[in-house]
Design an enzyme around this catalytic site. Structure first.
Site, PDB file in Angstrom:
ATOM      1  N   ASP A 131       0.570  -1.177  -0.127  1.00 20.35           N
ATOM      2  CA  ASP A 131      -0.280  -0.289  -0.380  1.00 20.35           C
ATOM      3  C   ASP A 131       0.834   1.167   0.107  1.00 20.35           C
ATOM      4  OD1 ASP A 131      -2.636   1.505   0.003  1.00 20.35           O
ATOM      5  OD2 ASP A 131      -2.785   1.197   2.099  1.00 20.35           O
ATOM      6  N   CYS A 189     -25.892  -8.800  -8.063  1.00 16.52           N
ATOM      7  CA  CYS A 189     -25.896  -7.837  -6.150  1.00 16.52           C
ATOM      8  C   CYS A 189     -25.366  -6.343  -6.580  1.00 16.52           C
ATOM      9  CB  CYS A 189     -24.664  -9.341  -5.765  1.00 16.52           C
ATOM     10  SG  CYS A 189     -24.839  -8.464  -3.708  1.00 16.52           S
ATOM     11  N   CYS A 212     -16.698   9.182   0.817  1.00 17.61           N
ATOM     12  CA  CYS A 212     -16.459   8.335   1.571  1.00 17.61           C
ATOM     13  C   CYS A 212     -16.018   8.567   3.860  1.00 17.61           C
ATOM     14  CB  CYS A 212     -15.939   6.974   0.896  1.00 17.61           C
ATOM     15  SG  CYS A 212     -14.641   5.465   1.377  1.00 17.61           S
TER      16      CYS A 212
END
Length: 339
Positions: A131, A189, A212
């Protein structure tokens, strides 16, 4: 070490066995080269969805071609490490409750690199990424067969869901790549999209980070917009909602196995109100002591206090009024008046 049929194991098989022994739950291998999602990433940044994360567009050329960050590198060992999706949800996102995953996974990838050099009897140029750096790790992980891009933008593995970290060891070593994960198993979905309290998903697999909760409580440096504060609810750091509702996590999420990711005593299974009260009163020294080697230090004390104030504004009572008044008065000088 030999295979069941009596034939020697390949180097790729040995690598996967060693990675598993180091604690990684998923491991795959892919070749490096132009990244398929680079254009989508560039468009996402251009549309302003990265918000204040100005570091993301840096080193764009390296991000577009995974051979460039480590000159000479041709392969990547891509790993996934589960962080316990079976743990109860709470005011702190599951990934942030224990030690900093960057450090934990980097140490394990470096150990894998050391083992590989010992196994080959020579130095192998390489570098681990967790990351960090100009790497599209989800893209590498899909190419290495670890899963597909869910509609909530997380990588989903059909065996363990999506509560796992991704890391990669880029190597100047030719390895046989695994088959990429081509299927999209989300089907029709839309549970993750429908569950987001702030409506952060512009469309499937396209997140407006500025809406977010994870971005608002971690990356945003200033005040959380007033119109989004009620939707923060009880979230003090991060958010797992779009993962909680995913059928693959409901069915396949794992119990926590890595001790380093276990919740710290300061967090545990604390309720949002008591934790927020503690955070808002915490001074810098107490913050550094409580969150040493924690991913939560990214938000800094001021950011956590801001988040705690928002949560208390959502769920607190008259007993919290004096602390909130003191907090808002102090923030007038640091953050300016609320917009």
């Amino acid at each position: 070490m030999t295979a069941a049929v009596g034939l020697p194991l390949s180097l790729e098989q040995l690598i996967k066995a060693q990675a598993s022994g180091l604690g990684f739950d998923l491991v795959g291998i892919t070749s490096l080269g132009p990244m398929e999602t680079a254009g989508v990433f560039d468009e996402w940044v251009a549309r302003g969805y990265a918000g204040e994360m100005d570091y993301l567009p840096r080193a764009a050329e390296k991000r577009r071609d995974s051979r460039l960050p480590v000159p000479g590198a041709t392969s990547a060992i891509v790993v996934g490490m589960d962080y316990g999706g079976r743990a109860p949800s709470g005011p702190i996102a599951r990934y942030a409750r224990g030690d900093d995953y960057h450090d934990v996974m980097r140490d394990k990838l470096e150990a894998l690199h050391d083992w590989l050099e010992s196994e080959l009897g020579r130095a192998v140029k390489g570098k681990p990424y967790v990351d960090t750096g100009p790497i599209l790790e989800r893209d590498l992980a899909r190419r290495a067969g670890l899963g597909w891009f869910g509609k909530n933008t997380n990588l989903v593995n059909p065996r363990i869901g999506s509560f796992f970290f991704i890391g990669a060891l880029l190597l100047d070593l030719d390895l046989a790549p695994d088959t990429p994960f081509e299927a999209d198993r989300c089907g029709t979905c839309t549970r993750c999209l429908d569950a987001c309290p702030t409506g952060a998903f512009v469309e499937p697999r396209m997140l407006d980070a500025t809406r977010c909760i994870s971005y608002l409580t971690i990356e945003l440096k200033g005040a959380i917009p007033e119109d989004l504060q009620p939707q923060i609810g009880t979230h003090i750091y991060g958010c797992d909602i779009c993962q909680d509702v995913c059928p693959y996590n409901v069915k396949f999420a794992q119990e926590l196995r890595e001790p380093a990711f276990a919740a710290r005593p300061q967090i545990g299974e604390r309720d949002a109100r008591s934790l927020a009260r503690e955070l808002i009163a915490m001074d810098e020294e107490a913050f550094r002591s409580a969150f040493r080697n924690s991913p939560m230090k990214r938000a800094k004390r001021r950011g956590l206090a801001r988040n705690a104030a928002v949560v208390l504004g959502n769920i607190g009572d008259e007993r919290d009024a004096p602390a909130l008044a003191d907090y808002h008065a102090a923030m007038q000088n640091e953050l300016g008046a609320p917009k």
